[in-house]
Design an enzyme around this catalytic site. Structure first.
Site, PDB file in Angstrom:
ATOM      1  N   TRP A   1       0.628  -1.145   0.094  1.00  0.00           N
ATOM      2  CA  TRP A   1       0.064  -0.072   0.009  1.00  0.00           C
ATOM      3  C   TRP A   1       0.760   1.227  -0.079  1.00  0.00           C
ATOM      4  O   TRP A   1       0.230   2.278  -0.179  1.00  0.00           O
ATOM      5  CB  TRP A   1      -1.030   0.081   1.263  1.00  0.00           C
ATOM      6  CG  TRP A   1      -0.324  -0.486   2.527  1.00  0.00           C
ATOM      7  CD1 TRP A   1      -0.130  -1.541   3.067  1.00  0.00           C
ATOM      8  CD2 TRP A   1       0.704   0.401   3.428  1.00  0.00           C
ATOM      9  NE1 TRP A   1       0.752  -1.504   4.274  1.00  0.00           N
ATOM     10  CE2 TRP A   1       1.274  -0.395   4.312  1.00  0.00           C
ATOM     11  CE3 TRP A   1       1.082   1.889   3.161  1.00  0.00           C
ATOM     12  CZ2 TRP A   1       1.995   0.127   5.410  1.00  0.00           C
ATOM     13  CZ3 TRP A   1       2.103   2.313   4.159  1.00  0.00           C
ATOM     14  CH2 TRP A   1       2.421   1.487   5.160  1.00  0.00           C
ATOM     15  N   ASN A   2       2.144   1.287   0.158  1.00  0.00           N
ATOM     16  CA  ASN A   2       2.809   2.219   0.507  1.00  0.00           C
ATOM     17  C   ASN A   2       3.151   3.244  -0.782  1.00  0.00           C
ATOM     18  O   ASN A   2       2.855   4.501  -0.554  1.00  0.00           O
ATOM     19  CB  ASN A   2       4.094   2.063   1.301  1.00  0.00           C
ATOM     20  CG  ASN A   2       5.269   1.528   0.687  1.00  0.00           C
ATOM     21  OD1 ASN A   2       4.629   0.760  -0.239  1.00  0.00           O
ATOM     22  ND2 ASN A   2       6.457   1.550   0.914  1.00  0.00           N
TER      23      ASN A   2
ATOM     24  N   GLY B   1       6.758  -5.962  -0.247  1.00  0.00           N
ATOM     25  CA  GLY B   1       5.781  -5.856   0.927  1.00  0.00           C
ATOM     26  C   GLY B   1       7.022  -6.423   1.936  1.00  0.00           C
ATOM     27  O   GLY B   1       8.209  -6.127   2.226  1.00  0.00           O
TER      28      GLY B   1
ATOM     29  N   GLU C   1      10.904  -7.878  -3.194  1.00  0.00           N
ATOM     30  CA  GLU C   1      11.324  -6.388  -2.664  1.00  0.00           C
ATOM     31  C   GLU C   1      10.754  -6.163  -1.498  1.00  0.00           C
ATOM     32  O   GLU C   1       9.569  -5.922  -1.258  1.00  0.00           O
ATOM     33  CB  GLU C   1      10.808  -5.416  -3.522  1.00  0.00           C
ATOM     34  CG  GLU C   1      11.191  -5.535  -5.170  1.00  0.00           C
ATOM     35  CD  GLU C   1      12.627  -4.962  -5.388  1.00  0.00           C
ATOM     36  OE1 GLU C   1      13.154  -4.351  -4.343  1.00  0.00           O
ATOM     37  OE2 GLU C   1      13.155  -5.093  -6.241  1.00  0.00           O
ATOM     38  N   LEU C   2      11.632  -6.038  -0.432  1.00  0.00           N
ATOM     39  CA  LEU C   2      11.138  -6.147   1.104  1.00  0.00           C
ATOM     40  C   LEU C   2      11.670  -5.110   1.697  1.00  0.00           C
ATOM     41  O   LEU C   2      11.990  -3.873   1.337  1.00  0.00           O
ATOM     42  CB  LEU C   2      11.839  -7.531   1.755  1.00  0.00           C
ATOM     43  CG  LEU C   2      11.378  -8.808   0.735  1.00  0.00           C
ATOM     44  CD1 LEU C   2      11.926 -10.157   1.568  1.00  0.00           C
ATOM     45  CD2 LEU C   2       9.754  -8.996   0.585  1.00  0.00           C
TER      46      LEU C   2
ATOM     47  N   CYS D   1      10.235   2.106   1.762  1.00  0.00           N
ATOM     48  CA  CYS D   1      11.363   0.975   2.075  1.00  0.00           C
ATOM     49  C   CYS D   1      12.819   1.439   2.050  1.00  0.00           C
ATOM     50  O   CYS D   1      13.476   1.160   2.870  1.00  0.00           O
ATOM     51  CB  CYS D   1      11.031   0.165   1.080  1.00  0.00           C
ATOM     52  SG  CYS D   1      11.026   0.601  -0.618  1.00  0.00           S
TER      53      CYS D   1
ATOM     54  N   GLU E   1      13.252  -2.708  11.157  1.00  0.00           N
ATOM     55  CA  GLU E   1      12.725  -1.918  10.468  1.00  0.00           C
ATOM     56  C   GLU E   1      11.684  -0.901  11.146  1.00  0.00           C
ATOM     57  O   GLU E   1      10.592  -1.624  11.633  1.00  0.00           O
ATOM     58  CB  GLU E   1      12.024  -2.327   9.240  1.00  0.00           C
ATOM     59  CG  GLU E   1      11.525  -0.897   8.355  1.00  0.00           C
ATOM     60  CD  GLU E   1      10.877  -1.669   6.889  1.00  0.00           C
ATOM     61  OE1 GLU E   1      10.392  -2.762   7.015  1.00  0.00           O
ATOM     62  OE2 GLU E   1      11.061  -1.042   5.786  1.00  0.00           O
TER      63      GLU E   1
HETATM   64  P1  NAP Z   1       2.725  -6.498   3.724  1.00  0.00           P
HETATM   65  O1  NAP Z   1       1.855  -6.597   4.874  1.00  0.00           O
HETATM   66  O2  NAP Z   1       3.641  -7.703   3.433  1.00  0.00           O
HETATM   67  O3  NAP Z   1       1.707  -6.498   2.530  1.00  0.00           O
HETATM   68  C1  NAP Z   1       2.084  -6.185   1.042  1.00  0.00           C
HETATM   69  C2  NAP Z   1       1.249  -7.412   0.416  1.00  0.00           C
HETATM   70  O4  NAP Z   1       1.525  -8.715   0.586  1.00  0.00           O
HETATM   71  C3  NAP Z   1      -0.105  -6.988   0.403  1.00  0.00           C
HETATM   72  O5  NAP Z   1      -0.789  -7.182  -1.114  1.00  0.00           O
HETATM   73  C4  NAP Z   1      -0.618  -7.999   1.363  1.00  0.00           C
HETATM   74  O6  NAP Z   1      -1.816  -8.420   1.266  1.00  0.00           O
HETATM   75  C5  NAP Z   1       0.285  -9.111   0.864  1.00  0.00           C
HETATM   76  N1  NAP Z   1       0.479 -10.202   1.994  1.00  0.00           N
HETATM   77  C6  NAP Z   1       0.706 -10.091   3.132  1.00  0.00           C
HETATM   78  N2  NAP Z   1       1.161 -11.154   3.771  1.00  0.00           N
HETATM   79  C7  NAP Z   1       0.900 -12.142   2.822  1.00  0.00           C
HETATM   80  C8  NAP Z   1       1.391 -13.666   2.920  1.00  0.00           C
HETATM   81  N3  NAP Z   1       1.576 -14.304   3.917  1.00  0.00           N
HETATM   82  N4  NAP Z   1       1.178 -14.123   1.870  1.00  0.00           N
HETATM   83  C9  NAP Z   1       0.790 -13.576   0.703  1.00  0.00           C
HETATM   84  N5  NAP Z   1       0.719 -12.401   0.517  1.00  0.00           N
HETATM   85  C10 NAP Z   1       0.928 -11.677   1.693  1.00  0.00           C
HETATM   86  O7  NAP Z   1       3.407  -5.119   3.482  1.00  0.00           O
HETATM   87  P2  NAP Z   1       3.050  -3.598   3.553  1.00  0.00           P
HETATM   88  O8  NAP Z   1       2.894  -3.582   5.015  1.00  0.00           O
HETATM   89  O9  NAP Z   1       1.913  -3.511   2.668  1.00  0.00           O
HETATM   90  O10 NAP Z   1       4.188  -3.174   2.956  1.00  0.00           O
HETATM   91  C11 NAP Z   1       5.225  -2.348   3.639  1.00  0.00           C
HETATM   92  C12 NAP Z   1       6.434  -3.224   3.718  1.00  0.00           C
HETATM   93  O11 NAP Z   1       6.919  -3.326   2.415  1.00  0.00           O
HETATM   94  C13 NAP Z   1       7.606  -2.557   4.573  1.00  0.00           C
HETATM   95  O12 NAP Z   1       8.451  -3.489   5.068  1.00  0.00           O
HETATM   96  C14 NAP Z   1       8.357  -1.978   3.423  1.00  0.00           C
HETATM   97  O13 NAP Z   1       9.980  -1.827   3.567  1.00  0.00           O
HETATM   98  C15 NAP Z   1       8.398  -3.043   2.101  1.00  0.00           C
HETATM   99  N6  NAP Z   1       8.580  -2.300   0.924  1.00  0.00           N
HETATM  100  C16 NAP Z   1       9.462  -2.563   0.095  1.00  0.00           C
HETATM  101  C17 NAP Z   1       9.828  -2.131  -0.962  1.00  0.00           C
HETATM  102  C18 NAP Z   1      11.118  -2.550  -1.827  1.00  0.00           C
HETATM  103  O14 NAP Z   1      11.134  -2.191  -3.139  1.00  0.00           O
HETATM  104  N7  NAP Z   1      12.050  -3.194  -1.386  1.00  0.00           N
HETATM  105  C19 NAP Z   1       9.022  -1.096  -1.312  1.00  0.00           C
HETATM  106  C20 NAP Z   1       7.848  -0.975  -0.789  1.00  0.00           C
HETATM  107  C21 NAP Z   1       7.744  -1.480   0.624  1.00  0.00           C
HETATM  108  P3  NAP Z   1      -2.952  -7.890   2.282  1.00  0.00           P
HETATM  109  O15 NAP Z   1      -3.068  -6.309   1.977  1.00  0.00           O
HETATM  110  O16 NAP Z   1      -4.332  -8.396   1.747  1.00  0.00           O
HETATM  111  O17 NAP Z   1      -2.484  -8.311   3.566  1.00  0.00           O
END
Ligand code: NAP
Length: 453
Positions: free
Chosen positions: A129-130, A205, A227-228, A261, A359
């Site tokens: 979502w970010n 995510g 991409e975490l 991120c 983080e």
């Molecule tokens: P998130 O909770 O992991 O959600 C990301 C996506 O993954 C959402 O679509 C979520 O679905 C889904 N998801 C969550 N748990 C899952 C699972 N066990 N199996 C399959 N899909 C799953 O992350 P977020 O809170 O949205 O994003 C923040 C994180 O992303 C931070 O750690 C940030 O650093 C990282 N990030 C990294 C980058 C990069 O390029 N390295 C860029 C942006 C963000 P739901 O919404 O339905 O739960």
């Protein structure tokens, strides 16, 4: 359930039911079927469609920015800025499609070969979502140009962004069996990945989601790009303008209300500048105490993306303080129904504290003091993450030498936390696997087929 909840007010605006298993299977079937015709279109035709998508993103920038503001509290001007880079990404892959996908002749021992650049099939995207539009663009633009098809599961708090993106792609001419948005739940992702019609997955995510998706991908022998998270260091070696360095640091950390991120999350300052840096940073972050409506362009402190996100970051700050960190500024969850948290500066964070290695995905600055350049590098590398880093210094060669010793996928000299269409983006260690953007970004789900002539 997918839901739009305004994080500035806590108001639930809309709920959308999740897709049923049959609907998800139908979406997979569509993109699987669509693959054979999409991949056969000439590259120039796919590129033209992707270029048209860039134009439509530009035309609908205000609408998309307003959606992101409502769904996850992004400041309206930042939303427009996000669409700027989305347009750039779609343009970059459209403009360079022919060159990026050109055959590569090779002289080999005893003869000749050619490497052809081919797609691999239907892919699954799981997005956060970010940056609701930018993250999708990084995955979708190169793969549509390459000839892969996509089923996309967006974050459950961003359904309107997901639909708006799908409309743009459809209006640009992407067939309805080449890109499909699906309101799948994360619990449906494992069996989506196990489906033999899906050839790979890209997830942006959290670490936890990455672990789960990578495990499923591995079990099913599918390629994954992850991409975490990150806890990027920003090293200040020296400066001839400390105010400017502090300003750039504060702006980079506060972008997207601290939810980037690759924001600098750990500031590592050499001893002779440390006290002054902390002092000026503390004064500067006072600008970010007053909560505002993210739809108002003058707002400095928008909400975090959700009440849960704000509570989580506030709890991380509380834990750090309980474990002995020093609070230099902010630190308070702001009263009211919105997801607001003051910008916060913490010092004296030690390896025994959770904040040292975790983080913190919100408006929190950790500032560390380093006696020497070597110690600054050691602190920077003492992290499970390795996404980005920044090095500030007046001597470019010295800054470059330091950059080479940092364990990260990307290092920026005298700037911080940027991203551009033609520069590869991604991390090492627990920040992920693979790269997006630039030439590297189109190669992840590519069959580089070797044909011996
Ligand atoms: P998130 O909770 O992991 O959600 C990301 C996506 O993954 C959402 O679509 C979520 O679905 C889904 N998801 C969550 N748990 C899952 C699972 N066990 N199996 C399959 N899909 C799953 O992350 P977020 O809170 O949205 O994003 C923040 C994180 O992303 C931070 O750690 C940030 O650093 C990282 N990030 C990294 C980058 C990069 O390029 N390295 C860029 C942006 C963000 P739901 O919404 O339905 O739960």
């Amino acid at each position: 359930m997918y839901a739009v909840t305004n994080p500035a007010t806590g108001e639930l605006v809309e709920e959308i039911r999740n897709a049923t298993d049959e609907e998800v299977r139908a979406a997979i079937a569509r993109v699987h079927q669509g693959y054979s015709s999409w991949r056969r279109r000439p590259v120039t035709e796919r590129a033209k469609i992707v270029l048209r998508a860039a134009e439509l993103f530009a035309e609908r920038a205000d609408e998309l920015a307003a959606i992101m503001t409502l769904e996850m509290g992004k400041r309206i001007n930042e939303g427009r800025g996000e669409i700027g880079i989305v347009v750039d990404i779609f343009r970059y892959y459209a403009d360079n499609a022919t060159a990026l996908l050109a055959d590569e002749p090779m002289a080999i021992r005893g003869g000749e070969a050619v490497i052809t650049k081919e797609p691999i099939g239907a892919l699954l995207g799981v997005m956060p979502w970010n940056f609701p539009c930018y993250q999708v663009a990084r995955f979708v633009a190169p793969n549509l140009v390459l000839g892969n098809t996509i089923v996309l599961k967006h974050a459950s708090i961003c359904p309107r962004s997901a639909v708006a993106i799908e409309h743009i792609l459809r209006d640009a001419g992407v067939p309805d069996d080449a890109y499909v948005n699906v309101f799948a739940s994360s619990s449906q992702v494992p069996w989506m990945l196990a489906d033999p019609r899906i050839q790979g997955v890209s997830l942006t995510g959290s670490e936890q989601a990455g672990i789960s998706v990578a495990a499923e991908a591995g079990k099913n022998l599918k390629k994954s790009v992850l991409e975490l998270g990150g806890s990027d260091p920003l090293i200040v070696l020296d400066t001839d303008d400390l105010d400017e360095t502090v300003k750039v640091t504060a702006t980079a950390r506060m972008r997207n209300c601290g939810q980037s991120c690759n924001a600098p999350k750990r500031m590592i300052v050499l001893a002779d500048l440390y006290d002054d840096f902390v002092d000026r940073l503390t004064k500067r972050v006072a600008e970010y105490y007053l909560p505002g409506d993210p739809a108002d362009p003058d707002t400095k402190l928008p909400p975090l993306a959700s009440i849960a996100a704000a509570d989580e970051v506030a709890a991380q700050v509380e834990t750090a303080l309980r474990q002995g960190a020093t609070l230099r500024a902010g630190g308070h969850r702001i009263d009211g129904p919105g997801a607001y948290l003051e910008a916060t500066v913490l010092t004296d964070v030690t390896p025994e504290m959770d904040a040292y290695y975790d983080e913190i995905f919100g408006p929190v600055f950790l500032v560390f003091r380093a006696e020497t350049e070597d110690e600054a590098i050691a602190i920077a590398n003492d992290s499970p993450f390795g996404l980005g880093a920044s090095v500030f210094g007046t001597d470019r060669d010295r800054a470059r030498r330091v950059a080479e010793r940092i364990e990260a996928g990307m290092v920026y000299l005298n700037s911080s936390g940027g991203s551009q269409a033609d520069l590869p983006f991604g991390g090492i260690k627990r920040s992920g696997i693979g790269r997006e953007l630039g030439p590297a970004g189109i190669e992840e789900f590519m069959n580089k087929k070797a044909i011996r002539l």
